[in-house]
Design an enzyme around this catalytic site. Structure first.
Site, PDB file in Angstrom:
ATOM      1  N   HIS A 142      29.043  55.831-102.005  1.00 46.56           N
ATOM      2  CA  HIS A 142      28.344  54.395-101.538  1.00 46.56           C
ATOM      3  C   HIS A 142      27.665  54.382-102.560  1.00 46.56           C
ATOM      4  O   HIS A 142      27.116  53.177-102.163  1.00 46.56           O
ATOM      5  CB  HIS A 142      26.672  55.288-100.856  1.00 46.56           C
ATOM      6  CG  HIS A 142      27.111  56.065 -99.216  1.00 46.56           C
ATOM      7  ND1 HIS A 142      27.713  55.054 -98.419  1.00 46.56           N
ATOM      8  CD2 HIS A 142      26.170  57.025 -98.358  1.00 46.56           C
ATOM      9  CE1 HIS A 142      27.877  55.961 -96.896  1.00 46.56           C
ATOM     10  NE2 HIS A 142      26.900  57.503 -97.192  1.00 46.56           N
ATOM     11  N   ASP A 179      34.847  60.830 -94.008  1.00 47.01           N
ATOM     12  CA  ASP A 179      33.349  61.044 -94.272  1.00 47.01           C
ATOM     13  C   ASP A 179      32.416  60.133 -92.887  1.00 47.01           C
ATOM     14  O   ASP A 179      33.150  58.846 -92.980  1.00 47.01           O
ATOM     15  CB  ASP A 179      32.677  59.872 -95.508  1.00 47.01           C
ATOM     16  CG  ASP A 179      30.884  60.863 -95.459  1.00 47.01           C
ATOM     17  OD1 ASP A 179      30.650  61.833 -96.208  1.00 47.01           O
ATOM     18  OD2 ASP A 179      30.349  60.428 -94.990  1.00 47.01           O
ATOM     19  N   HIS A 181      30.063  58.625 -92.667  1.00 48.04           N
ATOM     20  CA  HIS A 181      29.164  57.381 -92.777  1.00 48.04           C
ATOM     21  C   HIS A 181      30.441  56.467 -93.903  1.00 48.04           C
ATOM     22  O   HIS A 181      31.420  56.659 -94.050  1.00 48.04           O
ATOM     23  CB  HIS A 181      28.179  57.782 -94.201  1.00 48.04           C
ATOM     24  CG  HIS A 181      26.550  58.822 -92.972  1.00 48.04           C
ATOM     25  ND1 HIS A 181      27.579  60.288 -93.651  1.00 48.04           N
ATOM     26  CD2 HIS A 181      26.537  58.493 -92.019  1.00 48.04           C
ATOM     27  CE1 HIS A 181      26.093  60.547 -92.610  1.00 48.04           C
ATOM     28  NE2 HIS A 181      25.801  59.472 -91.704  1.00 48.04           N
ATOM     29  N   ASP A 267      30.749  65.779 -92.585  1.00 47.47           N
ATOM     30  CA  ASP A 267      29.658  65.567 -91.602  1.00 47.47           C
ATOM     31  C   ASP A 267      30.280  65.063 -90.563  1.00 47.47           C
ATOM     32  O   ASP A 267      28.978  64.162 -89.744  1.00 47.47           O
ATOM     33  CB  ASP A 267      28.538  64.358 -92.586  1.00 47.47           C
ATOM     34  CG  ASP A 267      29.575  63.325 -93.061  1.00 47.47           C
ATOM     35  OD1 ASP A 267      30.150  63.212 -93.684  1.00 47.47           O
ATOM     36  OD2 ASP A 267      28.524  62.597 -93.898  1.00 47.47           O
TER      37      ASP A 267
HETATM   38 ZN   LIG Z   1      28.346  60.691 -94.554  1.00 46.52          ZN
END
Ligand SMILES: [Zn+2]
Length: 369
Positions: A142, A179, A181, A267
């Protein structure tokens, strides 16, 4: 064949200060009872412990690597951001971006984390290992050029790629980010670059909530080298397999990378507290098998996995073990106790039909059919 496993105890020493999940205590959020931040060392430490106890670590080439240098960071990050991160860490910690609380000494730990990624890529590009895993913490996907974000302080995979381009003359590289996200930092850093393909498979609008749509395809010379695959919340094994078949693998075959880096967030598993997807360890095992086969076909097996998110103390160890078993070709006797429960919760046919239609639309939009 051999798999390098890049690990350093120091990466477990980064602390965020007192939080509950990802909420800073204060106001209506109760503190004082030892609540911990989701991005705690326990998930990764327990994964490594299960690898040790099951005998998997002994089959790998376990090693650390030198920490990254400030010069390594400056190939990606602005000097202003590096100075701010260093000063905040030295002063005892604080927020250096959205959901990015650093603690005392986080800067040095983050240098070690990025350094593990550099070590892993160096080992593969120089032929010392067939493939490699870096247990990077803090994570990186991120982080922006000029701002920390989402538990990430340095853009680990981007730093590694720019290092490899300078030191090894690496040409085209693909980053596959599974991931749960969106890999928004990596996307933004390479958005106009024709030589770096960024692919992100994620739960739509989970984090960040305003990026990651399928129509973000890159710009300028990088048009077509960004592929987002936002999946409906509640999706499971079938959705990911179909996304691989219709999108991920065709995009990689078209791009023909010289190295594949996987941003290995764990995740998207069925019990993660920070997302709503339904993968189990066999899903991660199968994704690893598919990307390993793609690397064999496209780039002499050159494959590096870098650890990203994953917040279930109970389940990250089983999912991570499955990934590293498949990567290294050594199966242990460990059985995942949660496969039956998560398998029983997979979505129904109506959900799968809708997700299939959306995947078909994405493939058409990306020119992959
Ligand atoms: Zn994540």
């Amino acid at each position: 064949m051999s798999t390098g496993f890049f690990f350093d105890e120091y990466c477990f020493w980064h602390t965020t200060g007192e939080h509950v999940l990802m909420l800073p205590v204060g106001g209506w959020v109760q503190g004082g009872d030892g609540g911990s931040h989701a991005e705690a060392p326990s998930t990764k430490r327990r994964m490594k412990s299960l690898m040790d106890v099951s005998g998997l670590t002994a089959k790998l080439d376990l090693q650390s690597a030198p920490a990254a240098t400030v010069d390594d960071l400056l190939r990606v990050h602005t000097k202003g951001y590096v100075d701010k991160f260093m000063a905040t860490s030295k002063a005892g910690g604080g927020y250096i971006g959205i959901d990015a609380p650093c603690g005392p000494g986080t800067f040095e730990v983050a240098l070690q984390s990025a350094g593990l990624g550099i070590g892993a890529v160096d080992a593969v590009l120089s032929g010392r290992h067939d493939n490699a895993y870096a247990l990077t913490r803090p994570p990186g996907h991120h982080c922006q050029r000029d701002e920390g974000m989402g538990f990430c302080f340095l853009a680990n995979s981007s730093i590694v790629i720019e290092w490899a381009k300078q030191k090894h003359g690496l040409g085209k590289v693909a980053v596959l980010d599974w991931d749960v996200h969106h890999g928004n930092g990596t996307q933004n850093i390479f958005y106009d670059r024709p030589d770096v393909m960024t692919i992100s498979l994620h739960q739509e609008r989970c984090f960040p909530i305003d990026q990651g749509d399928a129509n973000e395809r890159g710009e300028g010379a990088g048009e077509g080298t960004n592929l987002n695959i936002p999946l409906l919340p509640g999706g499971g094994h079938a959705a990911y397999m179909e996304a691989f078949e219709k999108l991920v693998l065709p995009a990689l075959r078209r791009f023909r990378p010289e190295l594949i880096i996987v941003a290995n967030g764990l995740d998207a598993n069925g019990v993660d507290p920070l997302a709503r997807m339904l993968l189990h360890s066999d899903s991660f095992r199968e994704m690893t098998r598919l990307i390993k086969a793609a690397a064999d076909d496209l780039c002499y097996g050159r494959l590096v996995l870098m650890h990203e998110g994953g917040y279930s103390d109970a389940y990250v160890p089983f999912c991570g073990l499955a990934v590293i078993e498949e990567l290294s070709g050594h199966r242990t006797e460990v059985e995942d106790p949660l496969v039956p429960a998560i398998t029983a919760q997979q979505p129904n046919a109506a959900f799968d039909d809708l997700q299939s239609r959306l995947i078909a639309e994405m493939a058409e939009g990306a020119g992959l059919v």
